[in-house]
Design a protein around this motif. Sequence first.
Motif, PDB file in Angstrom:
ATOM      1  N   LEU A   1       0.489  -1.518  -0.300  1.00 16.57           N
ATOM      2  CA  LEU A   1      -0.249   0.039  -0.035  1.00 16.57           C
ATOM      3  C   LEU A   1       0.927   1.127   0.048  1.00 16.57           C
ATOM      4  O   LEU A   1       0.262   2.141  -0.327  1.00 16.57           O
ATOM      5  CB  LEU A   1      -0.656   0.112   1.056  1.00 16.57           C
ATOM      6  N   SER A   2       2.623   1.562   0.646  1.00 13.82           N
ATOM      7  CA  SER A   2       3.234   2.429   0.435  1.00 13.82           C
ATOM      8  C   SER A   2       3.761   2.586  -0.669  1.00 13.82           C
ATOM      9  O   SER A   2       4.132   3.538  -1.116  1.00 13.82           O
ATOM     10  CB  SER A   2       3.737   2.531   1.719  1.00 13.82           C
ATOM     11  N   LYS A   3       3.703   1.705  -1.832  1.00 16.80           N
ATOM     12  CA  LYS A   3       3.903   2.361  -2.649  1.00 16.80           C
ATOM     13  C   LYS A   3       3.568   2.045  -4.137  1.00 16.80           C
ATOM     14  O   LYS A   3       3.977   2.427  -5.231  1.00 16.80           O
ATOM     15  CB  LYS A   3       5.568   1.952  -2.852  1.00 16.80           C
ATOM     16  N   ASP A   4       2.390   1.596  -3.841  1.00 19.87           N
ATOM     17  CA  ASP A   4       1.670   1.399  -5.309  1.00 19.87           C
ATOM     18  C   ASP A   4       0.547   2.141  -5.115  1.00 19.87           C
ATOM     19  O   ASP A   4       0.427   2.959  -5.098  1.00 19.87           O
ATOM     20  CB  ASP A   4       0.666   0.355  -4.673  1.00 19.87           C
ATOM     21  N   SER A   5       1.081   2.527  -6.949  1.00 22.20           N
ATOM     22  CA  SER A   5       0.055   4.030  -7.295  1.00 22.20           C
ATOM     23  C   SER A   5      -0.929   3.726  -7.405  1.00 22.20           C
ATOM     24  O   SER A   5      -2.109   4.597  -7.732  1.00 22.20           O
ATOM     25  CB  SER A   5       0.738   3.948  -8.678  1.00 22.20           C
ATOM     26  N   ASP A   6      -1.684   2.200  -7.320  1.00 22.91           N
ATOM     27  CA  ASP A   6      -3.064   1.455  -8.307  1.00 22.91           C
ATOM     28  C   ASP A   6      -4.215   2.321  -6.959  1.00 22.91           C
ATOM     29  O   ASP A   6      -5.280   3.071  -6.988  1.00 22.91           O
ATOM     30  CB  ASP A   6      -3.347   0.898  -9.024  1.00 22.91           C
TER      31      ASP A   6
END
Length: 803
Positions: free
Chosen positions: A466-471
């Motif tokens: 969640l901390s790095k996903d763009s979607d």
Amino acid sequence: MKKTFTTRITALTAALTVIVGSAASCGKRDNDSEGRSKTTKELMAASYKAVEIDTDVDDVQSIDRIDENRILLGSADGRSNSPTFYISDNDFQNCEQIDIDWGIKESDDVYFNTAYSPDGEILAFATFCDYGDKEKPNFEDPNFDYENFDFEEFYSNVTYSYKLYAVDLEGNIKSKTDITGLEEYEDEDGNINIGRMFPCGGGKIICETYMGETDAIIINSDGKVGGELDGLDATYIDSVAVLDDKTVGVAGYFKDADTAVKMLDIDTMKPTGDVIDLKKAGLSDNTGTLFRGNGDYKFLMSTSTALCGVKEDGSGVEIINWLDSDFGNGDASSIISMDNGDYVVAYQDYSSMTASYGLYRLTKRDISEIENTKVLTIGVMYDNWSVKQMVSDFNKSHDGVRFKMVDYSKYDEYDMENDKRISSGEEQLKKDIVSGNAPDMIVCQNLAIIKNLANKGLFVDLNDYLSKDSDIHTDDIMPNILEACKVGGKMLSIPTSFNVETYAIKEKNFDKDTWTIDEMIDTYSKMPEGTSLTALDSKESITEMIISSLSSCIDYEKRTCSFDTPEFKKILDFANKFPKQDDIIDWDDNDAVNEIYNSDNFMKDKQLIENVYIYSFEMYISQFKGRFGNDKVKFIGLPSVGGNGGVISLSENLSILADSSDKDTCWELIKEFFKESDEEDEDSQMMYMNGLSTIKSKFDKMADAATKKPYYIDENGKKIEYNYTYYDQSKNKAVDIDPLTEEEKNELVDYITNATVVADEFDPEIQNIIIEEAEAFFEGEKTSDEIIKNLQSRVSLLLSEQG
């Protein structure tokens, strides 16, 4: 309808979630793990390639083998009120319509139920509706005045007649017979509700009728009802099929064999004594649609998950797994086998708001096609149709990788006679997780399993994605849900949706926003004699009211429990003042059950509080703007639970196992559950939404939509608005309701987002302890002090041992 406390507590959180679909599998039940130790060949052993057959016939709903060269196709002709049939070759390229003159006028209101008979004829059960001197209105007209139309008066003049047609394959009507003897199967309004029809040869058919319960009746070739199927001890008949020249098979649920197929003599329609127990055959404990067997198989059975075959020796096997063959949610209404080993199915697809039929040829996949495909497994606790559809869509859109759904419900065993659970899918899942043999990811309704195993490092912290996903990002998730999912600061699961359980009370009876157990007991004691607290006041129901928040007594992180609180003792002692459920209600007395659960009891002050599940904004419109009307009613919540009294129930918690071979692909599948959809796909996506959306933007859309009139898109692409309605039982009519005002919407959103207590279930082993102690308490074998002492001691010991 009767439910014991054991079954209630076992299914408590599942009841708080709107669950769709049921468990129906053909996978063998054995002691092997369900995890990643199996090869691709083993996992995909029942995988077929499905190719839609292009024919000139639309909406093929039935297929039957006539002979080795000809196949009968049945279709619903949208242009007429009569069924249509075609004769096709084995390639389905030459389809000739059978010209049948049913003698039906365009103005006739008639409903057909058709099937192909072993005699080589088409049989049709026709229901004719005669409206006398009245004209049937167009109920689908958006301008139809439901509020003022007198339905009771209109239908009081309607009469029904029934005919049985026999038609040969050249379209000649060989007989048209009046059906007589149906009167005893009429409902209170004089209607006879006919379900499926199963021809048995010799002009004889078995029909389903619905009048409170489902009956299977025999109709002879002369049109006379020949009574019901008897001697089966059936609690529910699922399907019927002619299996050979002498035998009819009846699939269903039976008092002496649970789920089974019982054999009838085709001439006498009496049981032969031959029974195939589906569990002993190695199949699931759920039935499906029965078909005549082929080759090695005595019969075939199509369930929601697979086509299974049962051999003469009683052993069963999964032939085609629907999901592994790229079907999502649907039903195989007809199946025929081809000489080359292929199968052809008429398949009804439920993946969109409008179910559609298609004709498919299924060919066994060559292992070389998938030997380089990575197969990941996803564990579910029942045949979960929303998960199934997501997995199906993912598999069809990704090359080189696919998910296989593993259904743990086949481990659910319950001894009905002794009211005792023998084993459960949750227990097996927990064993597989601890042993390292669990699926790559799981969909679990019981968050307690994850919490209890959290300190062992067995699950992926989804914060890492969640901390790095763009979607999808942490900020996209509803804040109270995000907090509810955290275990030791880590997010080990994410739910697709949620709902909130609370209680409603009239302000005149209690003016505070929340209450304690003492306040609830005191308020109830001041009510007029004869007023109930809940719909059904019993030892079980009062304890059940508080038990959804009882999991707060357990701290899995610290490995401690706290059942020995004054509040817990008070609720037990209060509950003990009431009788047991079975002492105050006869569950077989429908009138008594309906009276107790009459929705008007709360509004007429016969009942102090009303249980409310907030799973949609439309529900709020119906309850508060429809049912509760102008009365000053508010949410009071459960007593002494904290926050605003509302209790959150999480649906479909998605988790990735730490030792999965491909965590990134598992995360990609999780993301599919939360993608923003195009407006035209939104209704279809809502079909699989089991509550309020976890994603804040979708939640906000749901809230905003409730401030406007609902609508549908007509066949011309035009948006047609209509009114929200509530069916008023006291007035026996539907009442139009306005959408939410902005103020009402904001009040509801505020209540939902400020609910903080989670209605966890219990770890399976802890649940067993609670059930055992609760039953002893309700039977008067132990006092509340003894129960509390035992719970504190036994659960503490278990937590320590598992730590």
